[in-house]
Design a protein around this motif. Structure first.
Motif, PDB file in Angstrom:
ATOM      1  N   GLY A 152       0.806  -1.205   0.000  1.00 26.89           N
ATOM      2  CA  GLY A 152       0.000   0.000   0.000  1.00 26.89           C
ATOM      3  C   GLY A 152       0.846   1.264   0.000  1.00 26.89           C
ATOM      4  O   GLY A 152       2.025   1.239  -0.340  1.00 26.89           O
ATOM      5  N   LYS A 153       0.253   2.362   0.397  1.00 24.27           N
ATOM      6  CA  LYS A 153       0.888   3.674   0.373  1.00 24.27           C
ATOM      7  C   LYS A 153       2.195   3.657   1.172  1.00 24.27           C
ATOM      8  O   LYS A 153       2.241   3.180   2.302  1.00 24.27           O
ATOM      9  CB  LYS A 153      -0.080   4.714   0.957  1.00 24.27           C
ATOM     10  CG  LYS A 153       0.405   6.143   0.843  1.00 24.27           C
ATOM     11  CD  LYS A 153      -0.646   7.099   1.365  1.00 24.27           C
ATOM     12  CE  LYS A 153      -0.188   8.547   1.216  1.00 24.27           C
ATOM     13  NZ  LYS A 153      -1.199   9.493   1.750  1.00 24.27           N
ATOM     14  N   ASN A 154       3.253   4.166   0.532  1.00 23.87           N
ATOM     15  CA  ASN A 154       4.588   4.258   1.159  1.00 23.87           C
ATOM     16  C   ASN A 154       5.106   2.900   1.643  1.00 23.87           C
ATOM     17  O   ASN A 154       5.945   2.839   2.557  1.00 23.87           O
ATOM     18  CB  ASN A 154       4.571   5.246   2.334  1.00 23.87           C
ATOM     19  CG  ASN A 154       4.172   6.643   1.916  1.00 23.87           C
ATOM     20  OD1 ASN A 154       4.526   7.084   0.820  1.00 23.87           O
ATOM     21  ND2 ASN A 154       3.440   7.337   2.763  1.00 23.87           N
ATOM     22  N   ASN A 155       4.604   1.832   1.043  1.00 26.87           N
ATOM     23  CA  ASN A 155       5.020   0.468   1.417  1.00 26.87           C
ATOM     24  C   ASN A 155       4.789   0.174   2.901  1.00 26.87           C
ATOM     25  O   ASN A 155       5.451  -0.695   3.486  1.00 26.87           O
ATOM     26  CB  ASN A 155       6.505   0.234   1.082  1.00 26.87           C
ATOM     27  CG  ASN A 155       6.754   0.207  -0.408  1.00 26.87           C
ATOM     28  OD1 ASN A 155       5.858  -0.124  -1.183  1.00 26.87           O
ATOM     29  ND2 ASN A 155       7.963   0.535  -0.813  1.00 26.87           N
ATOM     30  N   ALA A 156       3.850   0.882   3.503  1.00 30.36           N
ATOM     31  CA  ALA A 156       3.617   0.739   4.945  1.00 30.36           C
ATOM     32  C   ALA A 156       2.594  -0.338   5.275  1.00 30.36           C
ATOM     33  O   ALA A 156       2.430  -0.701   6.433  1.00 30.36           O
ATOM     34  CB  ALA A 156       3.160   2.074   5.524  1.00 30.36           C
ATOM     35  N   SER A 157       1.878  -0.838   4.288  1.00 27.91           N
ATOM     36  CA  SER A 157       0.871  -1.875   4.523  1.00 27.91           C
ATOM     37  C   SER A 157       0.932  -2.875   3.374  1.00 27.91           C
ATOM     38  O   SER A 157       1.459  -2.571   2.307  1.00 27.91           O
ATOM     39  CB  SER A 157      -0.530  -1.254   4.625  1.00 27.91           C
ATOM     40  OG  SER A 157      -0.814  -0.464   3.477  1.00 27.91           O
ATOM     41  N   ALA A 158       0.395  -4.064   3.606  1.00 28.13           N
ATOM     42  CA  ALA A 158       0.500  -5.109   2.581  1.00 28.13           C
ATOM     43  C   ALA A 158      -0.666  -6.078   2.664  1.00 28.13           C
ATOM     44  O   ALA A 158      -1.280  -6.249   3.717  1.00 28.13           O
ATOM     45  CB  ALA A 158       1.824  -5.857   2.721  1.00 28.13           C
ATOM     46  N   VAL A 159      -0.952  -6.691   1.520  1.00 30.49           N
ATOM     47  CA  VAL A 159      -1.955  -7.750   1.431  1.00 30.49           C
ATOM     48  C   VAL A 159      -1.320  -8.914   0.694  1.00 30.49           C
ATOM     49  O   VAL A 159      -0.701  -8.736  -0.368  1.00 30.49           O
ATOM     50  CB  VAL A 159      -3.224  -7.273   0.690  1.00 30.49           C
ATOM     51  CG1 VAL A 159      -4.133  -8.443   0.348  1.00 30.49           C
ATOM     52  CG2 VAL A 159      -3.987  -6.251   1.524  1.00 30.49           C
ATOM     53  N   GLY A 160      -1.439 -10.123   1.239  1.00 36.64           N
ATOM     54  CA  GLY A 160      -0.922 -11.307   0.572  1.00 36.64           C
ATOM     55  C   GLY A 160      -1.898 -11.795  -0.485  1.00 36.64           C
ATOM     56  O   GLY A 160      -3.112 -11.784  -0.272  1.00 36.64           O
ATOM     57  N   THR A 161      -1.378 -12.178  -1.650  1.00 35.40           N
ATOM     58  CA  THR A 161      -2.239 -12.693  -2.722  1.00 35.40           C
ATOM     59  C   THR A 161      -1.796 -14.109  -3.063  1.00 35.40           C
ATOM     60  O   THR A 161      -0.605 -14.382  -3.213  1.00 35.40           O
ATOM     61  CB  THR A 161      -2.164 -11.809  -3.986  1.00 35.40           C
ATOM     62  OG1 THR A 161      -0.852 -11.887  -4.553  1.00 35.40           O
ATOM     63  CG2 THR A 161      -2.473 -10.359  -3.646  1.00 35.40           C
TER      64      THR A 161
ATOM     65  N   VAL B 138      -5.097 -12.157   1.776  1.00 37.42           N
ATOM     66  CA  VAL B 138      -4.787 -12.311   3.197  1.00 37.42           C
ATOM     67  C   VAL B 138      -4.325 -10.981   3.780  1.00 37.42           C
ATOM     68  O   VAL B 138      -3.398 -10.368   3.242  1.00 37.42           O
ATOM     69  CB  VAL B 138      -3.680 -13.374   3.405  1.00 37.42           C
ATOM     70  CG1 VAL B 138      -3.437 -13.601   4.889  1.00 37.42           C
ATOM     71  CG2 VAL B 138      -4.030 -14.673   2.693  1.00 37.42           C
ATOM     72  N   LYS B 139      -4.970 -10.550   4.837  1.00 39.38           N
ATOM     73  CA  LYS B 139      -4.533  -9.338   5.526  1.00 39.38           C
ATOM     74  C   LYS B 139      -3.186  -9.605   6.196  1.00 39.38           C
ATOM     75  O   LYS B 139      -3.009 -10.616   6.881  1.00 39.38           O
ATOM     76  CB  LYS B 139      -5.567  -8.914   6.573  1.00 39.38           C
ATOM     77  CG  LYS B 139      -5.237  -7.593   7.267  1.00 39.38           C
ATOM     78  CD  LYS B 139      -6.359  -7.185   8.209  1.00 39.38           C
ATOM     79  CE  LYS B 139      -6.010  -5.899   8.953  1.00 39.38           C
ATOM     80  NZ  LYS B 139      -5.852  -4.748   8.051  1.00 39.38           N
TER      81      LYS B 139
ATOM     82  N   THR C 145       7.823 -12.714   9.726  1.00 37.72           N
ATOM     83  CA  THR C 145       6.832 -13.156  10.721  1.00 37.72           C
ATOM     84  C   THR C 145       5.418 -12.995  10.173  1.00 37.72           C
ATOM     85  O   THR C 145       4.566 -13.886  10.321  1.00 37.72           O
ATOM     86  CB  THR C 145       6.982 -12.350  12.020  1.00 37.72           C
ATOM     87  OG1 THR C 145       8.301 -12.534  12.525  1.00 37.72           O
ATOM     88  CG2 THR C 145       5.964 -12.791  13.064  1.00 37.72           C
ATOM     89  N   ALA C 146       5.164 -11.842   9.519  1.00 38.04           N
ATOM     90  CA  ALA C 146       3.845 -11.598   8.929  1.00 38.04           C
ATOM     91  C   ALA C 146       3.539 -12.625   7.843  1.00 38.04           C
ATOM     92  O   ALA C 146       2.396 -13.074   7.701  1.00 38.04           O
ATOM     93  CB  ALA C 146       3.781 -10.185   8.358  1.00 38.04           C
ATOM     94  N   ALA C 147       4.563 -13.024   7.078  1.00 40.10           N
ATOM     95  CA  ALA C 147       4.359 -14.010   6.016  1.00 40.10           C
ATOM     96  C   ALA C 147       3.996 -15.372   6.603  1.00 40.10           C
ATOM     97  O   ALA C 147       3.130 -16.075   6.076  1.00 40.10           O
ATOM     98  CB  ALA C 147       5.611 -14.111   5.151  1.00 40.10           C
ATOM     99  N   VAL C 148       4.641 -15.746   7.700  1.00 39.70           N
ATOM    100  CA  VAL C 148       4.324 -17.022   8.366  1.00 39.70           C
ATOM    101  C   VAL C 148       2.871 -17.016   8.825  1.00 39.70           C
ATOM    102  O   VAL C 148       2.121 -17.981   8.629  1.00 39.70           O
ATOM    103  CB  VAL C 148       5.270 -17.276   9.553  1.00 39.70           C
ATOM    104  CG1 VAL C 148       4.805 -18.485  10.372  1.00 39.70           C
ATOM    105  CG2 VAL C 148       6.697 -17.490   9.064  1.00 39.70           C
ATOM    106  N   GLU C 149       2.445 -15.902   9.429  1.00 36.19           N
ATOM    107  CA  GLU C 149       1.066 -15.791   9.914  1.00 36.19           C
ATOM    108  C   GLU C 149       0.074 -15.768   8.759  1.00 36.19           C
ATOM    109  O   GLU C 149      -0.981 -16.409   8.806  1.00 36.19           O
ATOM    110  CB  GLU C 149       0.924 -14.523  10.765  1.00 36.19           C
ATOM    111  CG  GLU C 149       1.757 -14.557  12.050  1.00 36.19           C
ATOM    112  CD  GLU C 149       1.791 -13.205  12.748  1.00 36.19           C
ATOM    113  OE1 GLU C 149       1.296 -12.210  12.162  1.00 36.19           O
ATOM    114  OE2 GLU C 149       2.330 -13.140  13.876  1.00 36.19           O
ATOM    115  N   GLY C 150       0.420 -15.030   7.698  1.00 35.16           N
ATOM    116  CA  GLY C 150      -0.493 -14.900   6.562  1.00 35.16           C
ATOM    117  C   GLY C 150      -0.682 -16.187   5.792  1.00 35.16           C
ATOM    118  O   GLY C 150      -1.801 -16.529   5.373  1.00 35.16           O
TER     119      GLY C 150
END
Length: 337
Positions: A188-197, A209-210, A217-222
């Motif tokens: 997302g904006k300024n690379n501060a947020s992300a969504v897994g596809t 995936v939110k 760590t976020a990738a493991v959870e997602g």
């Protein structure tokens, strides 16, 4: 250690030392140079030790540097430069221009050919001003500075124990057996947020995936979202070399999905995912703060995409296609037993 030429200060010291009848070896020790460097310097610039002059040696050095420097092939104001400028303004790429110059038969430009790198270098070597700005604007990407050439070497940190896409089972490429996925992050904006596809290859079925950032760590959870699918639909996942997949072994352990990594800078190796990311951007435009979307909202977007007719499936939607493929697989298993 690379060789460094004598400086003007060193040449002046050499001249004084020679006048004092010091040996080459003593002078070399004084200047912290090799004796061969001192003897070569004197032999190159003077008939004898007594004739050595520091200022003349320095001038000779500058003159030799000018002689060995190759002449620039593209100079503003010259006919060849004007021709290339004209072609650039017609939005031809440097590679296309170089190709056309090979075939041109202009008497005054018998040696008109220059390679694309020479053209790029000439453009970016221009002084800051209107002409430089205008020619850079004619280039496809219009960057004010050239990106460094990496020579095919990936400069990012390496992912430990990653398995190359070239070792992936051949069945993945055929897209016949369900359970093989391609994955990516959209930011997302300024690379501060992300969504897994995630997209399943046989059906085009999409999961969003939110993510709590773009960390490992976020990738493991997602990626735990894959556990929503039956085990038969969790075989492999193909991903790029983003550092968020540094803990891929943990993801495999949690989901049972084998993870394969594309070559650097090769998005076509995940063509299905790249295509679906373009469709997702209709719902989540670039520059959007993706953190405001809940998982429920992302599921609605995924459902909309999964209900979208696809030409390659005879205009059936991914949900229909996935159901049909799974049914065919189960029937085949039952028949073999």
């Amino acid at each position: 250690m690379s060789y460094c030429e004598l400086t003007m200060t060193e040449r002046s010291t050499l001249q004084v030392a020679l006048a004092q009848q010091m040996s080459f070896r003593a002078i070399a020790k004084l200047l912290k140079r090799a004796p061969s460097t001192i003897s070569s310097e004197v032999r190159r610039h003077a008939r004898t030790r007594q004739h050595y002059q520091a200022n003349k040696a320095q001038d000779n050095r500058h003159y030799r540097r000018l002689l060995c420097r190759p002449k620039r092939k593209l100079l503003p104001g010259k006919e060849r430069f004007e021709l290339i400028t004209h072609m650039l303004k017609k939005y031809l790429s440097p590679e296309q221009i170089a190709g056309q110059l090979k075939t041109m038969d202009i008497p005054s430009l018998r040696d008109a050919y220059v390679c694309k790198e020479t053209i790029y270098t000439a453009i970016y070597a221009l002084p800051v001003g209107q002409l430089r700005h205008e020619l850079i604007h004619c280039l496809r990407h219009g960057r004010s500075q050239r990106k460094p050439r990496t020579g095919g070497v990936d400069r990012r940190g390496q992912i430990p124990e990653r398995v190359s896409i070239h070792l992936r089972p051949p069945e993945v490429h055929k897209r016949v057996i369900p359970g093989h996925w391609e994955g990516d992050l959209i930011k997302g904006k300024n690379n501060a947020s992300a969504v897994g596809t995630l997209v399943e290859l046989t059906s085009g079925y999409v999961m969003l995936v939110k993510m709590n950032g773009a960390t490992a760590t976020a990738a493991v959870e997602g990626c735990a979202a894959l556990n929503r699918m039956p085990l038969s639909l969790r075989k492999t996942m193909t991903y790029d070399q983003g550092k968020e997949m540094a803990r891929h072994a943990e993801i495999t352990q949690n989901t049972g999905v084998g993870i394969y990594f594309c070559d650097p800078h090769s998005p076509w190796q995940r063509g299905a995912n790249e295509n679906i990311n373009g469709l997702i951007r209709q719902y989540l435009p670039k520059g959007t703060d993706l953190s405001v979307y809940s998982q429920a909202e992302l599921d609605e977007i995924a459902l909309s995409l999964n209900m979208r007719p696809r030409k390659r499936f005879g205009f059936k939607c991914p949900i229909e296609r996935l159901t049909k493929v799974m049914l065919a697989t189960e029937n085949k298993k039952a028949a073999t037993h």
